[in-house]
Design a protein around this motif. Sequence first.
Motif, mmCIF file in Angstrom:
data_model
loop_
_atom_site.group_PDB
_atom_site.id
_atom_site.type_symbol
_atom_site.label_atom_id
_atom_site.label_comp_id
_atom_site.label_asym_id
_atom_site.label_seq_id
_atom_site.Cartn_x
_atom_site.Cartn_y
_atom_site.Cartn_z
ATOM 1 N N ARG A 45 46.378 32.218 47.454
ATOM 2 C CA ARG A 45 46.150 33.599 46.912
ATOM 3 C C ARG A 45 45.434 33.557 45.546
ATOM 4 N N LEU A 46 45.876 32.623 44.627
ATOM 5 C CA LEU A 46 45.487 32.417 43.386
ATOM 6 C C LEU A 46 44.170 31.705 43.323
ATOM 7 N N TRP A 47 43.988 30.703 44.290
ATOM 8 C CA TRP A 47 42.634 30.304 44.644
ATOM 9 C C TRP A 47 41.607 31.416 45.026
ATOM 10 N N LEU A 48 41.678 31.875 45.948
ATOM 11 C CA LEU A 48 40.858 32.901 46.399
ATOM 12 C C LEU A 48 40.649 34.165 45.414
ATOM 13 N N GLY A 49 41.741 34.444 44.593
ATOM 14 C CA GLY A 49 41.484 35.549 43.873
ATOM 15 C C GLY A 49 41.650 35.209 42.463
ATOM 16 N N ALA A 79 44.432 42.079 40.644
ATOM 17 C CA ALA A 79 43.089 42.822 40.947
ATOM 18 C C ALA A 79 42.219 42.918 39.316
ATOM 19 N N THR A 80 43.163 43.287 38.202
ATOM 20 C CA THR A 80 42.349 43.255 36.971
ATOM 21 C C THR A 80 41.975 41.868 36.560
ATOM 22 N N LEU A 81 42.497 40.835 37.012
ATOM 23 C CA LEU A 81 42.236 39.598 36.551
ATOM 24 C C LEU A 81 41.025 38.939 36.988
#
Lengths: 480, 100, 504
Positions: free
Chosen positions: A262-266, A195-197
Amino acid sequence: MSMSEPLFDPLAWLILLPLAWATLAFVLGPGRGAWPAIAGLATQCWLALDLAQKVGAGGTAAHVVGGWGAPLGIDLAVDGLSAAMLLLTQAVALPLAIYARSYFKPGDPAGTWFWPLTGFLIAGLNALFVSADLFNLYVTLELVGLAAVGLVAAGGGAQQVAAALRYLFATLVGSGAYLLGVALIYGAYGTVSIATLLPLVTDDAPRLAWIAGGLMVAGLMLKTALFPFHFWLPPAHGGAPAPVSALLSALVVKASFYLILRLWLGPLQAVLPAFAWLMALLGAAAIFWGSWQAIRAVKLKRLIAYSTVAQLGYLFLIFPLLAAPGAIHAGVMQVFAHGLAKAGMFAAAGVLIKATGQDTVAGLAGAVERLPVTMFAFGLAGMTLMGLPPSSGFLAKWQIIEAALAQGHWIIAAVVLAGGLLAAVYVLRVLRQAFLMAPASATLAPVPRTLEWSAFALAAASVLLGLRGVELMQLPGAVT
Amino acid sequence: MSTGFVFALAGAVLFSLGVAGVVLIGHLLRRILAFNLMGSGAFLVLVGLAQRQDVADPVPQAMVLTGIVVAVAATALALALVRKLHALTGQLGLPGDVDE
Amino acid sequence: MTSHELLPLAVLASSLLPGLIIFALPEAWIGVRTFLNLFAAIAKLGLVALLLAGVAAGEEYGVRYAVLPGLELALKADALGMLFITLSAILWLFTTLYAIGYLEGAPHRSRFFGFFSLCVTATMGIAMAANLFTFFIFYELLTLSTFPLVVHRGTDKAMKGGTIYLAYTLIGGTALLAGIVWLHHLLGHTEFAHAGIAAALGPEYAGQLKIIFLLLIAGVGVKAAIVPLHGWLPQAMVAPAPVSALLHAVAVVKAGAFGIVRIVYEVYGVEFAQSLDLLYPLAIFAAVTILWGSFRALFQDDLKKRLAYSTVSQVSYIVLGVALFGPIGTIGGLVHLVHQGIMKITLFFCAGNFAETLGIHKVSEMDGAGRRMPLTTLAFSIGALGMMGAPLTAGAVSKAWLMDGATAARMDWAIWVLWTSSLLNAAYFLPILWRAWLRPVPAAWPEEHIARRGWRETALLLLLPPLFTAAATLTAGMLADSEATPLAWARLIAEREYIGQGRP
């Protein structure tokens, strides 16, 4: 964010319950612990369904472990994507547990530590799907990997131990690369919280972030067995006992795919799309290579394992399409379709191998006659893999093709259609053999009905989901 | 160039060496050692890059501690498997993978 | 749920549920299985009659169900669909009776009748599909449920035939899927509608629409056995006779032909298709298929293979009727959908009888068969004469309408095609009749399985179905102009859907 009473938070229990029954099974001793596992999984199923309904209706859920928040403590969070993965995991694991209870006869060395290892595997998977920071994701990734390696080795033969070691090294290098990526991210941004990133990593991210993204994705591709990193998968999934193969193919490889998504969308959405076409290219290559190897495979489980390599390819075709809505829905549908169908297919293969006493496609003659339920299950699972209607695999393909056409990438649509035909070739290779009349000499060992019907339930679910995709499709809409 | 950066750079080199070892070496014990080298490299990067201020950052320390625990577990599992393979085949290398 | 939503579902369920139960029945429960089979067939016929009466009275039946947001399974019972449904429901009853007799004592009957019922369910779904998406689902289900029937005998030859069948149909299905998704992408839906839906797209889409048309027609053309996509049909002859009847008359090739009708009339709209210059090439393909099928049939000594090539030829009469731009040709094509079904099922029943009773598989073995099996041979003769278009048979009616349609469309060459095909039909059917009726009885039959008992030249369940359908062939021909015939219904469709309110 809604904070429920910590003690009764389903999020925590989804991780605690499998840990509990795994530990109990370990204490009970070799080969024991099936019933606690089934009871636990049934409860988990209910929890995951409840959670999915809440998330689908627009809610989110979060949990702060032990009351210690980030950065030193661990945060858990659930959105639509994680709720979907949790649901799939419990829904596949429960019938497989019922299957495994009949599969491993008392005293079967292959089943000695099946229950504790499976419990730790499920706990790791569930924890992975709800982890809200990159480092905790690393830890859960390793938990999953180590439990999975243990399960592969459980067969005990030299081939299986060798497959387990090969798998272990692949998975360790994969998570090592991921960990190095996490270290670089922390070096660049001073945090690993997703969330912070999210607002920090922007288009003008430092080179460090790009290297980190590349490392993490490469490591995860290795763990997802994306072509050409698939070398470890066929021996591991093809050599393990059937319930283990089913768990690994249906769930474990999806965990690392989930993490890429997850990394891609986030947090890495500014960085990763640069690799979109590379991923799709490898995905397409996986479809063709995996199918080709499945068409040529001599052993039945080897064929199914290569089919997994091919089917994972579809998941990577969605990356160039993620810019527009629809692609993520297609991805979730494909994860479900393949998860249910492949679990059902490996389970059916387990029955066939037990009955015929051999793991070859050629040995299947007469199977339709003698084991109609199992072959029906195999056929239904095959339908899903081929993407024939009305299965969930068909809906997944429909969604990928439509998303591809909507963005003008007709080449992706062509790959999907061609992949369906290739899948038909290897699935029909098996069915065709099974429809042949049995040689008069062949005798079949009796097989418990539970095995046949739990395989059937999984395969049938993969088809029936194709008739009721609306509720499931609410989940990817709720990705945060 | 700060000390932390030197550590990180060394970590990256160790990591690369480790990966090369895991991928290229045939002897299983040496592969396990290479894996440990790889892990240590990653930890060094983690701690090194975080050392930009004078004050030590506790978060990467906590992470590295956790990471070491994971690496120990993985090493133990790998060693157990290698022993088993050695007991079964008498070899310390992986046999070829065949589909027949 | 209202009765107008329930009835189409009940039509599906009347074969689906018995089919699923039959799968689970032990092999030895012959009585229960037979009861379920017949109960299902009769119940379905009753439900279809209800539906037919309602549709004739102008009622609208339909039901919709979303599988994905924006993607609906939709069924409706319209006049066109009812034509196909009624045909299939009636022929299903006869085929079931025949199959019960044919498979007496054979192994794996629960599996056979289970898939048999699924196959009819899929056919009903195809007939009632209200959009291309639904059509495709049932179309592929039909492929899947017929495969186990084709390979039922489990021999290497059956496997080869079944594999070829699947290779053709699955590749065809892929083309169809590509066309459907593409169209869905352009239009946002694929609902069938009077006068079509494709015209709603602007002229800038003409090129894309042509490619989509090609994909769709190639997809359904495989099942309709349009040359050069017909290769599977003669190979699928390895299937047991009731399955061949099903493939040729009730379900598979009919589903393909019906798909072409739906696509031309209700997806593109006949006028829009004509404006895109799509119908003329379709007519040429149909003509080539008609001639090629008839020509190849001449050289087949295997009786079922000869009939198979005859099917290749006859089904394209329907396609030709569709491609003849005009209502008369439409009526001819639609009525032939029914007539070809009745006639061809008669022929396959008879071919099965010859094989089961006397072991006759080849035309050259037919000598004197008429003396030994006069009733079967009589039925066969009626079917064959119908195929040639002889007066008083159903075939004469469809041919007359098709020829009038060709005249009206000013496509004189099509008339020549029809005449040539009739001559070829005579050339490959008359020698069979001549051998059967006029050549002397041989010293021994190839393999006599069933002895004669009084007037019963073979088992009763094998004898009655072809007699019924032969009688239907004559009735449909002689009473064509009265009410409640296939012709009257085809005219109703043409009036209601394409001539009356169909025009924008």
